[in-house]
Design an enzyme around this catalytic site. Structure first.
Site, short mmCIF file in Angstrom:
data_model
loop_
_atom_site.label_atom_id
_atom_site.label_comp_id
_atom_site.label_asym_id
_atom_site.label_seq_id
_atom_site.Cartn_x
_atom_site.Cartn_y
_atom_site.Cartn_z
CG HIS A 3 -1.77 1.23 1.35
ND1 HIS A 3 -3.03 1.31 0.81
CD2 HIS A 3 -1.53 2.44 1.93
CE1 HIS A 3 -3.55 2.49 1.05
NE2 HIS A 3 -2.64 3.21 1.75
CD GLU A 4 1.66 3.63 3.66
OE1 GLU A 4 2.00 4.70 3.09
OE2 GLU A 4 0.57 3.51 4.26
CG HIS A 13 0.48 6.12 -0.84
ND1 HIS A 13 -0.60 6.48 -1.61
CD2 HIS A 13 -0.05 5.58 0.32
CE1 HIS A 13 -1.73 6.20 -0.97
NE2 HIS A 13 -1.42 5.63 0.19
#
Length: 650
Positions: free
Chosen positions: A22-23, A26
């Site tokens: 998820h990170e 980003h």
């Protein structure tokens, strides 16, 4: 113990992987858009370790429940506004920021779809038949009156006008929707194969909402399951021990129990209920017709009989040489002649000391009221010819059992055809032939793959010859239950719970381990993704409308526990939950809450529309209340998770 530690490590690794991807979404998009990434963190709090790579501080922190990527300008620096900091998040155009915020949830969704593809290509997961059936296995109408018209063996096909393909959908629908459950399905008489549609609306559950209503329905109606005797269930050797009720019954490995004492059995709960009902299975001759029926088996003290009737039963007791007090003996609520003919019906007192007459049980296909001049020719399949033989036979409860003998019964079924296999495995006409021959001179013991076992006398649970390991397990369970009962403050509730606890130990059992059949569940990746996405949407809607409370949610510790349990069940189950948690994380992060990715997207869209950047002070006023809210929610859910775990060990 060592495996439990390994599963915990695997669970932590899996959750860490979901947070990382998820990170990383980003991080990758931020770098692509020319933003300066300052920190990439897995977890919160103080770092366990950290290192520098490509100008970014990478760190692993003590609290592994989450993570973050800190991009320059996401926190105010001096007097500069966020959009005034070079290469910062807010210095870039709104579309660039939307892409960065959206990439994390998108990666989670793609990862979930990837996991579902792996499951599909590997042949899917194995679940219990009861998780995927439409067939009702047990109904407790005492808990929910609206289910008094549904019987074991019925099929539930729709809930609130929506198709029901899996029984567990019933519980989800009643929890997530506000309207009273509208249940549609088909009632089936299996012996003559007649079917009738039904529709029920459970208005009685309207006073309950969300998870409370779902729990009530879950207790009141439960799915069907196979009842297959297997000499090895998992790693447990479940061979019949000496002294077990089924020791000399003739049951064989992989036999499926399909009929017991006048009832077609569809679940373990129904089986236990049937053998514990205080009823006698009688073979009756009425004119030229011979049939089976069940009538109450009652203490003489509960029957409303006169002195002469009681004296006659006493004479039979002497003839049969039965020891004990007359009032403690079992009889039936009918006046019977010495040659076993029915004279008339007798009233009796029930458990509430109220007088009543013998009434038929709804849903039973083998309960017929006795009439004058009916001839009782057998009790529990044993032939009788006189009143004292009738009395003698009523003192011992023998259970008649029919099994389906199929060496392939434990092979994994497809979830699409499991219900059909559950029904088609039994020759219902053959079952009728065996059943209607019980207690006659022309007893039929075998028809095709159906076999009538030797009569079995169940034993109370606390008298079963159980292996020492199983005894210790059940003793531990009983001790835990007793502690929970002792902690109840309300005296009435405590007394009722204690009585139920004591009654459970005296319940009659057959003394064999019975397994459900495994079902291969392998929908397409898109179908699994879509159903999971829709269920999440319903859950979020139910939370926003107040149908569900946050108490029904699982927090970080609960998620770790789910992953730990799934690894214990197998790698495919763990992969499924890894995909589900990843999808949940992605969707929840898209909620329009300022501190989440959805909040950043909303800020960017607002700036795009107004052509004006949001000032740091305004953004801070919007973010801080939601930070407080999410921290409070995190603590609350953690407390709920810990409470559930602690209750199980009290």
């Amino acid at each position: 113990m060592i495996f439990s530690v390994i599963y915990f490590i695997l669970a932590a690794f899996g959750l860490g992987l979901i947070v990382f991807i998820h990170e990383f979404g980003h991080y990758w998009m931020a770098r692509k858009e020319g933003m300066k990434v300052e920190v990439f963190s897995i977890g919160f709090g103080s770092p366990i370790c950290d290192w520098q790579y490509q100008g970014v501080k990478w760190q692993l922190c003590w609290l592994p429940f989450g993570g973050y990527v800190r991009i320059a300008g996401m926190e105010k620096e001096g007097t500069l506004e966020p959009y005034q900091i070079p290469n910062s998040f807010y210095a870039k155009k709104p579309w660039a920021r939307i892409k960065v915020a959206f990439m994390g949830p998108l990666i989670n969704a793609v990862f979930a779809l990837f996991i579902f593809c792996i499951l599909w290509l590997s042949g899917g997961r194995q679940d219990s038949f009861s998780d995927h059936t439409q067939i009702v296995g047990w109904v407790d109408s005492d808990l929910e009156a609206c289910f008094s018209e549904i019987y074991p063996g019925d099929r539930i096909t729709q809930i609130n006008n929506k198709p029901l393909s899996q029984f567990r959908q019933l519980y989800a629908y009643v929890a997530l929707e506000e309207q009273a459950p509208k249940i549609q399905g088909t009632q089936i008489n299996y012996l003559d194969q007649k079917q009738h549609p039904f529709t029920l609306i459970c208005n009685d559950t309207n006073q309950l909402k969300g998870i409370e209503r779902s729990r009530l329905i879950m207790q009141a109606v439960q799915p069907a399951n196979f009842l297959i005797y297997s000499q090895s269930i998992g790693a447990v050797n479940s061979s019949i021990p000496a002294g077990s009720p089924m020791e000399n019954s003739g049951i064989q490995n992989k036999d499926r129990i399909v009929w017991v004492d006048g009832e077609i059995v569809f679940s373990r709960q129904q089986l236990v209920s049937t053998i514990n009902q205080k009823k006698a299975l009688l073979t009756i001759k009425r004119g030229s017709e011979v049939f089976l029926t069940r009538v109450p088996r009652l203490r003489v003290s509960d029957l409303r009989i006169n002195t002469s009737q009681k004296d006659e039963i006493s004479d039979w007791q002497n003839e049969a040489k039965i020891q004990g007090k007359l009032n403690d003996l079992y009889f039936i609520p009918y006046q019977i002649t010495s040659d076993c003919k029915v004279d008339h019906l007798i009233s009796f007192f029930n458990n509430d000391s109220q007088e009543q007459m013998h009434e038929l049980k709804k849903g039973s296909f083998l309960e017929v009221p006795l009439e004058a001049n009916d001839q009782i020719i057998a009790v529990d399949g044993v032939r009788i010819h006189s009143g004292y033989e009738l009395l003698n036979q009523l003192q011992t409860h023998l259970v008649q059992i029919v099994v389906s003998r199929d060496s392939q019964a434990l092979e994994t079924l497809s979830w699409k055809t499991a219900d059909k296999a559950f029904i088609d495995q039994v020759d219902w006409r053959g079952l009728g032939k065996i059943v209607h021959s019980i207690g006659t001179d022309e007893l039929i013991k075998t028809v095709e793959n159906l076999h009538l076992l030797k009569p079995v006398q169940p034993k109370p649970f606390n008298q079963l010859p159980l292996p020492e390991s199983i005894k210790m397990f059940h003793t531990h369970q009983l001790q835990e239950q007793r502690k929970m009962i002792d902690a109840i403050e309300d005296p009435k509730i405590k007394d009722q719970a204690l009585k139920t606890w004591q009654d459970q130990q005296k319940e009659l059992r057959l003394g064999v381990s019975l397994a459900d059949c495994k079902v291969n569940y392998n929908p397409s990746p898109l179908a699994l993704f879509s159903s999971a996405f829709q269920e999440m949407g319903k859950t979020i809607t139910a939370l926003m409308t107040g149908i569900l409370t946050p108490k029904a949610l699982t927090g970080p510790i609960g998620i770790v526990e789910i992953m730990h349990t799934s690894w214990a069940e197998g790698s495919k189950e763990a992969l499924f939950w890894l995909g589900m948690i990843s999808l949940n994380l992605g969707v929840l992060n898209l909620l329009p809450i300022p501190i989440l990715d959805g909040g950043h997207i909303c800020f960017s869209v607002w700036e795009w529309m107004t052509k004006k950047p949001i000032k740091a002070k305004t953004m801070q006023k919007l973010v801080i209340p939601f930070v407080v809210f999410l921290v409070t929610l995190f603590i609350y859910l953690t407390y709920q998770d810990l409470s559930r775990i602690i209750k199980r060990f009290l």
